[in-house]
Design a protein around this motif. Sequence first.
Motif: not given
Length: 379
Positions: A157-158, A194-199, A249, A252, A254
């Motif tokens: 879970d990110v 990891i390509d994740h906008p919240e990261v 971020a 995107r 999101q």
Amino acid sequence: MDEALLRQLTPGVLGVLVRRGADFAAAEDAVQDALVEAIRVWPVDPPRDAKGWLVTVAWRKFLDATKAATARRQREDKVDLAQGQVPDVDDTLQLYFLCAHPSLTPSSAVALTLRAVGGLTTRQIAQAYLVPEATMAQRVSRAKRTVAGVRFDQPGDVATVLRVLYLVFNEGYSGDVDLAAEAIRLTRQLAGVIDHPEVAGLLALMLLHHARRASRTTPDGGLVPLAEQDRTRWDTATITEGVAILQAALSRDQLGEFQAQAAIAALHADAPTAAETDWPQIVEWYDELTQLTDNPVVRLNRAVAVGEADGPHAGLAALSTIDPALPRYTAVAAHLHERTGDLATAARLYAEAARSAPNLPERDHLTRQAARLNSRLPG
């Protein structure tokens, strides 16, 4: 000896051992033994392939610790230790997930992340959290036992990982480890796998807060509120980086809570002076954040922003919907009552807030605020 390199390589080496079938706890012990060996050997005989060397030594340490000849032969058949070659697979992300497993308490997840992913020693973690080394060793050992049976290829879970990293960041600095800087380093590392906008949002938030660090306290450790900080001491390069990461971020579409928090921090950082802060836009972002997470702390901070944007009476109205038992509620109420001109009530509330302050700098600051207002009241 390049300790930064060792910290950088630690999660990858640990990941290789676990992927080969080693139990997490035993693999982590073997990696720590390999790091000690590297500190002893590398200054006089540096390896050509640092990660390959660490994997080879850690794997041998693990095999020696098992003391099972059959298991050893089976595992040795799977890898060519003589060549020391390491597959180009990044296991760092799975390690983050493993160390932030939902079965762990937040404090255990933080300790395990700093040990297994961050490469810190138990002593360093104990110093940072101001607890005895034996206490931290027990915490780490319990955490390792808890995740020992967790399959390494299970999805994680990110959001949980990000919350653990944010907990690390908010500890700031103590002992000989700068946990804020360490959290930024680990979040950068996570963003790389990891390509994740919240990261990206969390990394931006950390950078924007960290950029103001030098101005947050007086030379003797006193607390300096945001409105009173010397903005010429803010790190503009770090602010620029944080804003650029945040904008990428947000583009995107999101939106998540860390991106929204970073947007608020960016608006504070963008204001040349406290008086020029765009409070109406900050209130809008708090409204977004409230939709994402109905966190009472978010609503408390929103009340402050409403008080700045629409006046203290509007701020008090927003505050009235929040549980007065919430930490820092009384301090916010004191600030808003002072803005209305009710100095007697504000002074009383500042003194009350000081008695329940979570740390000494905050207590001293609130006590000074109460004394300042009391000195202005008629005798």
